[in-house]
Design an enzyme around this catalytic site. Structure first.
Site, short mmCIF file in Angstrom:
data_model
loop_
_atom_site.label_atom_id
_atom_site.label_comp_id
_atom_site.label_asym_id
_atom_site.label_seq_id
_atom_site.Cartn_x
_atom_site.Cartn_y
_atom_site.Cartn_z
N ASN A 37 28.89 25.51 -21.25
CA ASN A 37 30.28 25.87 -21.51
C ASN A 37 30.44 26.71 -22.79
O ASN A 37 30.07 26.26 -23.87
CB ASN A 37 31.09 24.57 -21.63
CG ASN A 37 32.58 24.79 -21.44
OD1 ASN A 37 33.02 25.89 -21.12
ND2 ASN A 37 33.36 23.73 -21.63
N HIS A 122 39.76 10.98 -15.97
CA HIS A 122 40.35 11.26 -17.29
C HIS A 122 41.86 11.14 -17.27
O HIS A 122 42.55 12.06 -16.84
CB HIS A 122 40.05 12.71 -17.68
CG HIS A 122 38.65 12.96 -18.09
ND1 HIS A 122 38.28 14.01 -18.87
CD2 HIS A 122 37.51 12.29 -17.82
CE1 HIS A 122 36.97 13.99 -19.07
NE2 HIS A 122 36.48 12.95 -18.43
N ARG A 147 39.43 6.75 -18.32
CA ARG A 147 39.30 7.15 -19.72
C ARG A 147 40.70 7.41 -20.27
O ARG A 147 41.52 8.05 -19.61
CB ARG A 147 38.45 8.43 -19.82
CG ARG A 147 38.11 8.81 -21.25
CD ARG A 147 37.31 10.11 -21.32
NE ARG A 147 38.18 11.25 -21.48
CZ ARG A 147 37.77 12.44 -21.95
NH1 ARG A 147 36.50 12.63 -22.28
NH2 ARG A 147 38.60 13.45 -22.06
N TYR A 159 42.49 18.08 -27.99
CA TYR A 159 41.52 18.30 -26.91
C TYR A 159 41.41 17.03 -26.06
O TYR A 159 41.33 15.93 -26.58
CB TYR A 159 40.15 18.63 -27.52
CG TYR A 159 39.10 18.95 -26.48
CD1 TYR A 159 39.14 20.15 -25.80
CD2 TYR A 159 38.11 18.04 -26.19
CE1 TYR A 159 38.19 20.45 -24.84
CE2 TYR A 159 37.14 18.33 -25.23
CZ TYR A 159 37.20 19.54 -24.56
OH TYR A 159 36.26 19.82 -23.60
N HIS A 219 34.74 12.45 -29.23
CA HIS A 219 34.30 13.85 -29.41
C HIS A 219 33.65 14.10 -30.78
O HIS A 219 33.89 15.15 -31.40
CB HIS A 219 35.49 14.80 -29.18
CG HIS A 219 35.91 14.85 -27.74
ND1 HIS A 219 37.15 14.47 -27.32
CD2 HIS A 219 35.24 15.21 -26.63
CE1 HIS A 219 37.24 14.61 -26.01
NE2 HIS A 219 36.08 15.04 -25.57
N GLU A 243 32.96 6.42 -26.74
CA GLU A 243 31.98 7.51 -26.57
C GLU A 243 31.98 8.48 -27.75
O GLU A 243 33.04 8.78 -28.30
CB GLU A 243 32.38 8.25 -25.29
CG GLU A 243 31.66 9.55 -25.05
CD GLU A 243 32.26 10.30 -23.87
OE1 GLU A 243 33.05 9.73 -23.10
OE2 GLU A 243 31.92 11.49 -23.73
N GLU A 269 26.02 13.43 -24.42
CA GLU A 269 26.32 14.55 -23.52
C GLU A 269 25.80 15.87 -24.08
O GLU A 269 25.56 16.79 -23.32
CB GLU A 269 27.81 14.63 -23.21
CG GLU A 269 28.69 14.97 -24.40
CD GLU A 269 30.17 15.01 -24.05
OE1 GLU A 269 30.67 14.04 -23.47
OE2 GLU A 269 30.82 16.02 -24.38
N HIS A 319 27.17 12.58 -17.89
CA HIS A 319 28.28 13.47 -18.23
C HIS A 319 28.73 14.27 -17.00
O HIS A 319 27.96 15.04 -16.46
CB HIS A 319 27.77 14.43 -19.32
CG HIS A 319 28.81 15.26 -19.96
ND1 HIS A 319 28.56 16.53 -20.43
CD2 HIS A 319 30.10 15.01 -20.24
CE1 HIS A 319 29.66 17.02 -20.98
NE2 HIS A 319 30.61 16.12 -20.88
N ASP A 323 32.86 21.23 -16.32
CA ASP A 323 31.92 22.30 -16.65
C ASP A 323 30.49 21.98 -16.23
O ASP A 323 29.58 22.80 -16.41
CB ASP A 323 31.98 22.72 -18.13
CG ASP A 323 31.96 21.57 -19.11
OD1 ASP A 323 32.94 20.81 -19.18
OD2 ASP A 323 30.95 21.42 -19.82
N TRP A 409 32.86 18.69 -34.04
CA TRP A 409 33.23 18.44 -32.64
C TRP A 409 32.92 17.01 -32.36
O TRP A 409 31.83 16.55 -32.56
CB TRP A 409 32.40 19.31 -31.71
CG TRP A 409 33.25 20.28 -31.00
CD1 TRP A 409 33.21 21.63 -31.16
CD2 TRP A 409 34.24 20.01 -30.01
NE1 TRP A 409 34.13 22.20 -30.33
CE2 TRP A 409 34.79 21.23 -29.62
CE3 TRP A 409 34.75 18.82 -29.44
CZ2 TRP A 409 35.80 21.32 -28.67
CZ3 TRP A 409 35.75 18.92 -28.51
CH2 TRP A 409 36.27 20.16 -28.12
C1 GCO Z 1 33.51 14.55 -21.55
C2 GCO Z 1 33.40 15.68 -22.49
C3 GCO Z 1 33.86 17.01 -22.05
C4 GCO Z 1 33.30 18.04 -22.99
C5 GCO Z 1 33.02 19.32 -22.30
C6 GCO Z 1 32.44 20.34 -23.22
O1 GCO Z 1 33.27 13.45 -22.01
O2 GCO Z 1 33.77 14.79 -20.39
O3 GCO Z 1 33.54 15.37 -23.82
O4 GCO Z 1 35.23 17.11 -21.87
O5 GCO Z 1 34.12 18.22 -24.07
O6 GCO Z 1 32.16 19.05 -21.26
O7 GCO Z 1 31.95 21.41 -22.52
MG MG Z 2 32.61 13.36 -23.97
#
Ligand code: GCO
Ligand code: MG
Length: 409
Positions: A37, A122, A147, A159, A219, A243, A269, A319, A323, A409
């Site tokens: 991604n 999600h 989640r 995000y 994140h 996570e 991930e 994961h 993406d 991040w």
């Molecule tokens: C998750 C992730 C994604 C990532 C993304 C980045 O747990 O699904 O954190 O949302 O942020 O895959 O490319």
């Molecule tokens: Mg994640």
């Protein structure tokens, strides 16, 4: 059987995907996911300029040897670009082996250990009513776990939180993170987040009761001591997992988090190699392995790390955001069905447009995901449909503190 060509297809049906297609002299083809991604074309170039010609003439059945050839033979090892490229080759070879054998890949991996995969979706909301609606919708769709991501007062856009109610059919994750030539910038405030999040989980538990498995993704934005504090604060709400609390380059940092909280931890991930997990597994510092077949070098190494994890009672939580292409998702669904220490599969579901490009045998029924029984991975790429959606530059957002400092991040 010999490999006759290796082609790289980049397509963007609502978001970018990089797919490797390996063709053999027997007419059998295999697909692999190489999507990274925001850095998609780097992997496409790695495959096209440095790997494709090495595959021509090779026996596609020699999966382990080809993996080692590309990994050990290259001198420059590891890293997300290299390992996503090797992953695509690995998946495509498993796909070919399955088709040649007339068996779905999970049968080649030892056969099914369960009838299907428990998933989580999600849910998110800018306020509690919106979040509750989103949780309900995910339960109705069949997810057995959810989640929870929520807006935080003082943080304008966050995000992982849909910008519109998900009930309207607009899902943030189906849209590109930010199409354009620069990453969008978002504001981050760890104090506001740590203060607010436990109140969200309290409200969700009051609304949905004690039994619904709940997850949360940090994140990588906390320091270890902040992560320990959050894990402790969330203990009354009995999370399935917390996570990506802290950047995990320093695996030892998880010792501190682990010593302070019984909230289960998931990470990985962004990992691309077994060494990234070594301390975390051998010291039992986590509960779930978050690696993706796509970014971890394929099915072959993911199987190996899960076998190591099994020694320490650590399970999978691969994961599975949008993406990861349908090919990558299928690869890890086959593995998840076969291994004993499966935990849960992240499953967001791809957009309609993505399904016109990638035709899948995967099903999501009665709360269980199943990769299907089509020989190979069970995904076919419609190249004409793919060509109708050319690549569009897109970036994940980056975060700054209120004073402008770039944040993790
Ligand atoms: C998750 C992730 C994604 C990532 C993304 C980045 O747990 O699904 O954190 O949302 O942020 O895959 O490319
Ligand atoms: Mg994640």
């Amino acid at each position: 059987m010999r490999i006759t060509s290796a082609d790289i297809i980049v397509t963007s049906p609502t978001r970018n995907f990089v797919t490797l297609k390996i063709t053999t002299d027997e007419g059998i083809t295999g697909l692999g996911d190489a999507t990274l991604n925001g850095r998609e074309l780097a992997v496409a170039a790695y495959l096209r300029d440095h790997v494709a010609q090495l595959l021509i003439g090779r026996d596609p059945h020699r999966i382990e040897d080809t993996w080692q050839y590309l990994y050990r033979g290259a001198y420059w090892r590891r890293g997300p670009v290299t390992m996503a490229a090797i992953a695509a080759v690995d998946m495509a070879l498993w796909d070919i082996k399955g088709k040649a054998a007339g068996l779905p890949v999970y049968q080649l991996l030892g056969g099914a250990s369960r009838t299907g995969l428990m998933t989580y979706g999600h849910a998110s909301g800018r306020d509690l009513p919106e979040l509750f609606d989103s949780v309900r919708r995910h339960i109705e769709e069949g997810h057995q776990a959810v989640r929870i991501q929520s807006s935080v007062p003082g943080i304008p856009a966050l995000y992982g939180v849909a910008a519109q109610p998900q009930a309207s059919g607009v899902r943030y994750d189906h849209e590109p993170a930010g199409r354009g030539s620069r990453p969008p910038e978002e504001v981050w405030n760890t104090h506001a987040y740590l203060h607010h999040l436990p109140t969200v989980f309290e409200a969700v538990r009051n609304e949905f009761g004690p039994d619904l498995p709940l997850l949360h993704d940090g994140h990588h934005r906390m320091t270890p001591i902040q992560a320990a504090k959050l894990g402790k604060a969330l203990e009354p709400y009995d999370l399935f997992w917390l996570e990506d609390t802290t950047p995990a380059e320093h695996q030892e940092a998880f010792r501190l988090i682990r010593h302070h909280t019984t909230t289960p931890l998931a990470v990985g991930e962004v990992f691309n190699h077994a060494a990234d997990f070594r301390t975390l597994l051998t010291e039992r510092l986590i509960d779930y392995v978050r690696a993706a077949a796509t970014h971890f070098g394929g099915i072959t190494p993911l199987r190996k790390i899960m076998d190591t994890a099994a020694e320490y009672q650590i399970k999978s939580g691969f994961h599975g955001p949008t993406d990861i292409s349908p090919v990558g998702l299928a690869a890890q669904a086959h593995l998840g069905l076969a291994i004993h220490n499966f935990g849960i599969q992240e499953y967001m579901g791809h957009s309609e447009a993505t399904h016109t490009v990638f035709r899948q045998s995967m099903t999501f029924k009665d709360g269980l995901l199943h990769p299907g029984d089509t020989p190979g991975l069970g995904v076919e790429l419609d190249e004409e449909a793919a060509a109708a959606h050319p690549y569009q530059q897109a970036y994940l957002p980056c975060n700054r503190l209120a004073d402008g400092t770039i944040h993790d991040w």
